[in-house]
Design a protein around this motif. Structure first.
Motif, PDB file in Angstrom:
ATOM      1  N   TRP A  43       0.807  -1.217   0.000  1.00  0.00           N
ATOM      2  CA  TRP A  43       0.000   0.000   0.000  1.00  0.00           C
ATOM      3  C   TRP A  43       0.838   1.264   0.000  1.00  0.00           C
ATOM      4  O   TRP A  43       0.329   2.347  -0.276  1.00  0.00           O
ATOM      5  N   TRP A  44       2.134   1.145   0.300  1.00  0.00           N
ATOM      6  CA  TRP A  44       2.992   2.313   0.145  1.00  0.00           C
ATOM      7  C   TRP A  44       3.040   2.749  -1.317  1.00  0.00           C
ATOM      8  O   TRP A  44       3.181   3.930  -1.609  1.00  0.00           O
ATOM      9  N   PHE A  45       2.951   1.784  -2.206  1.00  0.00           N
ATOM     10  CA  PHE A  45       2.896   2.085  -3.631  1.00  0.00           C
ATOM     11  C   PHE A  45       1.461   2.268  -4.109  1.00  0.00           C
ATOM     12  O   PHE A  45       1.122   3.252  -4.781  1.00  0.00           O
ATOM     13  N   ALA A  46       0.592   1.336  -3.743  1.00  0.00           N
ATOM     14  CA  ALA A  46      -0.774   1.345  -4.270  1.00  0.00           C
ATOM     15  C   ALA A  46      -1.605   2.492  -3.707  1.00  0.00           C
ATOM     16  O   ALA A  46      -2.435   3.068  -4.426  1.00  0.00           O
ATOM     17  N   GLY A  47      -1.387   2.838  -2.433  1.00  0.00           N
ATOM     18  CA  GLY A  47      -2.203   3.887  -1.814  1.00  0.00           C
ATOM     19  C   GLY A  47      -2.098   5.230  -2.514  1.00  0.00           C
ATOM     20  O   GLY A  47      -3.114   5.806  -2.937  1.00  0.00           O
ATOM     21  N   PRO A  48      -0.882   5.784  -2.663  1.00  0.00           N
ATOM     22  CA  PRO A  48      -0.774   7.064  -3.373  1.00  0.00           C
ATOM     23  C   PRO A  48      -1.264   6.994  -4.816  1.00  0.00           C
ATOM     24  O   PRO A  48      -1.890   7.938  -5.312  1.00  0.00           O
ATOM     25  N   MET A  49      -0.996   5.882  -5.480  1.00  0.00           N
ATOM     26  CA  MET A  49      -1.429   5.750  -6.869  1.00  0.00           C
ATOM     27  C   MET A  49      -2.955   5.770  -6.973  1.00  0.00           C
ATOM     28  O   MET A  49      -3.535   6.461  -7.827  1.00  0.00           O
ATOM     29  N   LEU A  50      -3.626   5.028  -6.104  1.00  0.00           N
ATOM     30  CA  LEU A  50      -5.086   5.003  -6.115  1.00  0.00           C
ATOM     31  C   LEU A  50      -5.669   6.357  -5.716  1.00  0.00           C
ATOM     32  O   LEU A  50      -6.678   6.801  -6.279  1.00  0.00           O
ATOM     33  N   ALA A  51      -5.042   7.020  -4.752  1.00  0.00           N
ATOM     34  CA  ALA A  51      -5.538   8.331  -4.315  1.00  0.00           C
ATOM     35  C   ALA A  51      -5.482   9.342  -5.453  1.00  0.00           C
ATOM     36  O   ALA A  51      -6.425  10.113  -5.670  1.00  0.00           O
ATOM     37  N   LEU A  52      -4.386   9.347  -6.203  1.00  0.00           N
ATOM     38  CA  LEU A  52      -4.258  10.292  -7.306  1.00  0.00           C
ATOM     39  C   LEU A  52      -5.144   9.892  -8.485  1.00  0.00           C
ATOM     40  O   LEU A  52      -5.647  10.760  -9.206  1.00  0.00           O
TER      41      LEU A  52
END
Length: 707
Positions: free
Chosen positions: A340-349
């Protein structure tokens, strides 16, 4: 003369370089505030990491400010400087420590030479300030955001136009598009009324142009794109260096930097080279995370790849990375919070991108994805079927790996599968180059509502046309190199670079989804396809290094020959600067028009003088522009509106283009303000051959003041 031009360009690019330095300072400050207490990185990579972090933060904040209607280049710049200063001060107490890896002595020299070469080639931007095409719309959007502080456009004179006059001033869309009208090309008039004009395109690139424009005016605006072109190549270099090795990165980046399409679109003010920078910046950070497991690199990768979806509307395919990555981690029993360190920011943007589309860009999103031409039941069924097949395969493999000795068998199957994929890629490329063009119907054409003409179906020739710019040997080596990488080098650090490159290569070589005249249509290939082929060419060129005795000499000779081919293929495009002199010539034309005038463009062309010259007159020079739709003219209503404008103290000016409706000025007492002819040169537009001719562009405009 050359020294003077170099000095002149150097002075004009100062703002772009200043913004880069401020972003590096900001990125360093943020790394001190929230970064790791200890990180190991090579010095040039650290500098790139600071630049990437600062650019990601600055761009997103600028975008939010524009969406909220409070954008200010000065405030943003001061805020960046303060963030950098505070971070530096706190960092002294926090004692954030960057441990520098050993630096190969030749790398600074290589990077310096690459930067010098790109500076000479790229920092000569096309003076594309005119409307009617995407590049000019981006430039004018940036100028308008800088002037108004807002993404959405509010023009009081448009809001006052009665509804029954809309057909006379606004162009009507085809029935399958929304809304019904546009104000000028690239600017939608909502069905709720003209009190708000909605820009086309996604906002990240325009807000960067606005940031530069707000500090340094139109020239700073134009010089932002060359900066992205240069940074895109650097991001590609660092991504390949991190995922593969330094030598391959050096050759691939040099070839990419000299590719005619890279040179051309590093001067052409659309969003492709910004997208390239964000994409490969994210891929560099992801490869670093996969190497060392550093959380900051994973977050940086997610933000960079996520911001790609704020720059271009066709990048939502990148969301497919997440289930593939999650599946790979699960199969290796490594799916944990760090995902989620990678997926979280990507999904948020990505969510931010969709929210922007819903509330401040719905017509553009709808017309791209939701018209009958975009999504059909067959395509939807294919998408759903693909998801189901992926899910079924994943479940089967996940079940299988729980049994003893399965990993060994699975590895053998995996290697065999990669060899099969490599063979299929070569066969697909051969089909696309040799067989698919034979199936094309030269007489097939389709109507193009925007230009009021028909365009030929040239999609079957896409692979052949790619060879126009890469050369035939380069194209062949690119295919073989990509196949070799798939069969030999696919691993945790490389799979995302290779997978994204292959996906967009297959997608856009099958169909470009654009008006396919050249060199314009090659925009589609800049973010991922051309870099992927440059990587493949470099890999194939370096294969002889492993041969005995003459291997290194043969490889060096091949690299030099390929570099020469790139320069040869760009012998017309590389020196050419489209619309050179347009900024100064247009300024002289604008001086003919009173500052507070209502300007009526009279030109009976689908995209005439109103769209081309009215756009910069409205957004660069601040005039109120209306483009008369001559086939919907209501002369009685027009007379009334002209009288009302004059009664309010607003001068009314009529500007006639190449095909005016005769007699319009005969209705009123008109005083000639002047006749103006532009004298410009542009690269030819072609469908059936490689564009090599430089053609004159000399439109004429005549302005009249209505008394």
């Amino acid at each position: 003369m050359f020294i003077y031009q170099l000095y002149n360009h150097g002075f004009k690019m100062v703002v772009a370089i200043l913004l880069l330095l401020v972003c590096i300072w900001t990125g360093y400050g943020v790394s001190c505030l929230v970064g790791p207490r200890h990180a190991r990185i090579y010095p040039l990579g650290g500098l790139f990491a600071f630049a990437l972090a600062g650019i990601l933060i600055t761009g997103w904040v600028a975008l939010v400010m524009a969406e909220a209607g409070c954008f200010s280049a000065g405030i943003l710049l001061v805020g960046n400087l303060i963030i950098g200063l505070v971070g530096w001060l706190i960092g002294q107490h926090k004692k954030t420590h960057w441990e520098w890896e050993n630096l190969w002595w030749g790398e600074p020299i290589l990077i310096s030479l690459l930067l010098l070469m790109m500076g000479l080639l790229y920092f000569r931007p096309h003076e594309f300030i005119f409307g009617g095409a995407d590049a000019g719309v981006y430039v004018n959007l940036g100028a308008n955001i800088a002037h108004t502080g807002k993404w959405l456009i509010h023009i009081p004179e448009l809001a006052a136009i009665p509804r029954d006059a809309y057909p006379m001033f606004f162009r009507e869309h085809p029935p399958y598009f929304i809304p019904r009208y546009n104000y000028l090309p690239g600017f939608y008039v909502p069905d709720s009324g003209a009190q708000t004009v909605i820009p086309q395109f996604y906002p990240l690139h325009p807000v960067w142009l606005a940031l530069a424009h707000g500090i340094g005016g139109i020239w700073a605006n134009l010089y932002m794109t060359p900066l992205w072109g240069m940074l895109g190549v650097l991001a590609f270099y660092f991504a390949v260096r991190e995922a593969f090795d330094r030598r391959l990165a050096a050759v691939a980046a040099t070839l990419l930097a000299l590719t005619p399409t890279q040179v051309w679109f590093a001067r052409y003010p659309t969003s492709e080279v910004l997208t390239q920078f964000l994409l490969f910046g994210g891929l560099w950070a992801f490869a670093r995370y996969e190497r060392d497991g550093e959380g900051w690199a994973s977050v940086l990768a997610g933000v960079a790849v996520g911001e790609v979806m704020l720059a271009r509307i066709d990048m939502y395919f990148l969301l497919g990375i997440l289930p593939v990555y999650a599946a790979c981690l699960q199969l290796r029993r490594r799916l944990e919070r760090r995902f989620w360190w990678f997926a979280g920011p990507m999904l948020a943007l990505a969510l931010h991108s969709l929210l922007h589309a819903r509330f401040q860009g719905w017509p553009y999103f709808y017309n791209v994805y939701l018209t009958g031409h975009a999504i059909t039941p067959a395509r939807l069924a294919l998408l759903v079927g693909g998801v189901l097949v992926f899910g079924a395969v994943f479940l089967l493999v996940n079940s299988a790996v729980s049994h003893p000795d399965t990993w060994a068998r699975l590895t053998r199957v995996w290697r065999m599968g990669l060899y099969m994929v490599a063979v299929v890629l070569v066969l697909l490329a051969a089909y696309a180059y040799f067989l698919r063009p034979l199936q094309a119907d030269p007489t097939r054409a389709s109507p193009y509502w925007y230009g009021g003409n028909i365009i030929p179906d040239v999609e079957p020739y896409n692979m052949v046309r790619l060879g126009w710019y890469l050369s035939r040997p380069g194209l062949a080596l690119g295919v073989l190199g990509i196949a070799a990488i798939v069969s030999r080098k696919l691993n945790r650090r490389t799979w995302m670079i290779v997978g994204i490159g292959l996906f967009f290569s297959v997608l856009f070589l099958y169909r470009t989804f654009n008006n396919p005249h050249h060199v314009y249509v090659m925009r589609r290939y800049v973010p991922a396809v051309i870099p992927t082929f440059a990587l493949g060419i470099a890999y194939a060129a370096l294969v002889p290094v492993n041969w005995r005795r003459i291997g290194e000499v043969a490889s060096a000779g091949l690299v030099v020959a390929l570099t020469g081919l790139m320069v040869y293929k760009g012998q017309v495009m590389i020196p050419q600067v489209d619309y050179r002199g347009a900024v100064e010539q247009f300024r002289r034309f604008a001086e003919l028009i009173p500052r507070d005038a209502i300007v009526l463009f009279n030109d009976d062309e689908p995209v005439g003088a109103g769209g081309v010259f009215g756009t910069p007159l409205a957004f660069l020079e601040g005039r109120t522009v209306l483009d008369l739709r001559e086939d919907h003219m209501d002369l009685g209503l027009l007379d009334t509106l002209v009288e009302n404008w004059q009664a309010a103290g607003r001068p009314v000016v009529v500007v006639e283009g190449s095909s005016p409706v005769n007699g319009l000025c005969g209705r009123w007492d008109c005083q000639p303000l002047g006749h103006f002819q532009f004298d410009l040169r542009v690269l030819e537009h072609s469908y059936d051959h490689w564009p090599t001719q430089i053609v004159p562009y000399r439109p004429e405009l005549t302005a009249y003041l209505v008394r």
